[in-house]
Design an enzyme around this catalytic site. Structure first.
Site: not given
Length: 310
Positions: A222, A81, A79, A33
Site C-alpha cells: 500500500e 520502450n 518493455t 516521465d
C-alpha cells in the site's frame, strides 16, 4: 515573478519542507516521465531530454542519501520502450551504457557504498548494455549501505507471470507442495536478490498512473504515491521533499487507522486476540488525536469489560 525572487521563494520553501520532515521512507521508486516532452518544448531532440533527465537522476540519488532513504528504484526502460523509433531507442541504449559505466566508476558511489542492480529482462537488451549492467553490478556487488535499482526492459505483469510459471513448474515437478507456497516463494522468483517493499512511488510529467511498476512490492505494501507536473529534467529538491511529505502523511493516516481499529477490537475480541490488539493500540496510540488517545487505565477498563462479557 522575477527569476531571482522565484529562486528565493523556492529556497525558503525547501527549507520549510526540510524542517517539517521527521523521517524517510526506506524504499523510493521513481517513474521518470517527461524527458521527451521537455526536449520538444525546448526545441531539442529527444536525446537531449534524456540526457537532461540523467542529470536529475544523479541529484535524486544524492537527495535520497541525504535524508536516509536506503533503496531507490528508477524506471529507466520499460518493455513498452522497445516500440519507440529505432533511432531514439538506440540513443537511449547509448545513454544507458554510458551512465551505467559512469555510475560504476563514480567516487561518490564507492565512498557511499552504493550497490547497483538491474531489474527486468536484461537479456532482451543489446549486448553493449548487458555488458555495462554486468560491469556496474560487479563493481558494486560488495556494497550494502544503499541500493540503486535500475529497472531495464521491465514490466511488472511479465515479472509476476514468469514467477507464477516458475512456481507452477515446481509444483508439477513435485519439488513444491501447493500448501507450502507463500509470499517468500513468489519473491524468490521475482529477483535474484531481495527487493524491499516500496514505501513511495514518485511520478513526474503530470500523468497519474503507476504504469505497471513494481506491483508486487508497491501494491502489496500500500505504497504512498506522489504525482507531480514537472517534467523529469525539471524535478527539483522541493518536488522531492513534497513527495516525502506525502509519504509521511500517508504513514500517519495508516497508523491512525490501525490504532482506531485495534481500539475498537479490544472491546469485541476474545482472550486469544487481546494481546495482539493491545499491542497495536500501544504501538500506534500516539498517532491518534489527543481526545481519542487512551491511557493505561482506559485500556484496562476496556479489557476488563471484554473479560466480564465473556
Amino acid at each position: 515573478m522575477k527569476r531571482w525572487l522565484r529562486q528565493r521563494v523556492d529556497a525558503a520553501y525547501e527549507q520549510l519542507l526540510t524542517r517539517e520532515i521527521s523521517g524517510a521512507p526506506t524504499h523510493v521508486a521513481v517513474i521518470q516521465d517527461g524527458n521527451r516532452r521537455y526536449a520538444r518544448r525546448k526545441g531539442e531532440d529527444e536525446t537531449a531530454g534524456h540526457r537532461a533527465g540523467a542529470r536529475t537522476t544523479e541529484q535524486v540519488l544524492e537527495w535520497c542519501q541525504d535524508i536516509g532513504v536506503e533503496e531507490l528504484t528508477l524506471y529507466a526502460f520499460s518493455t513498452e520502450n522497445f516500440e519507440r523509433p529505432p533511432e531514439e531507442r538506440e540513443a537511449l541504449f547509448d545513454l544507458l551504457e554510458e551512465k551505467l559505466r559512469e555510475f560504476a566508476d563514480a567516487d561518490r558511489v564507492h565512498e557511499n557504498e552504493v550497490r547497483i542492480r538491474a531489474l527486468g529482462a536484461v537479456d532482451q537488451l543489446p549486448e553493449r548494455v548487458r555488458d555495462a549492467v554486468d560491469y556496474a553490478e560487479r563493481r558494486t556487488r560488495g556494497y550494502d549501505e544503499f541500493v540503486l535499482n535500475i529497472a531495464l526492459a521491465y514490466g511488472g505483469r511479465s515479472q509476476l507471470l514468469e514467477a507464477a510459471r516458475g512456481v507452477a513448474a515446481d509444483v508439477e515437478a513435485g519439488s513444491i507442495d501447493p500448501d507450502e507456497i507463500d509470499v517468500e516463494t513468489i519473491e524468490r522468483r521475482l529477483y535474484d536478490d531481495p527487493v524491499r517493499d516500496v514505501d513511495l512511488i514518485i511520478r513526474t510529467g503530470g500523468d497519474e498512473r503507476t504504469s505497471n511498476f513494481l506491483p508486487w512490492h508497491a501494491n502489496g505494501n500500500e505504497a504512498a504515491v506522489f504525482f507531480c507536473t514537472p517534467y523529469w529534467p525539471e524535478f527539483s529538491k522541493t518536488d522531492f521533499l513534497r513527495g516525502i511529505r506525502t509519504y509521511e502523511s500517508r504513514e500517519e493516516s495508516w497508523r491512525r487507522t490501525r490504532a482506531r481499529r485495534a481500539l475498537a477490537l479490544l472491546g469485541a475480541v476474545g482472550d486469544a486476540e487481546l494481546p495482539e490488539a493491545r499491542s497495536i493500540v500501544t504501538r500506534f496510540r500516539d498517532s491518534l488525536p489527543t481526545a481519542e488517545r487512551p491511557d493505561e487505565d482506559d485500556l484496562e477498563t476496556i479489557e476488563s469489560g471484554t473479560a466480564a462479557a465473556d
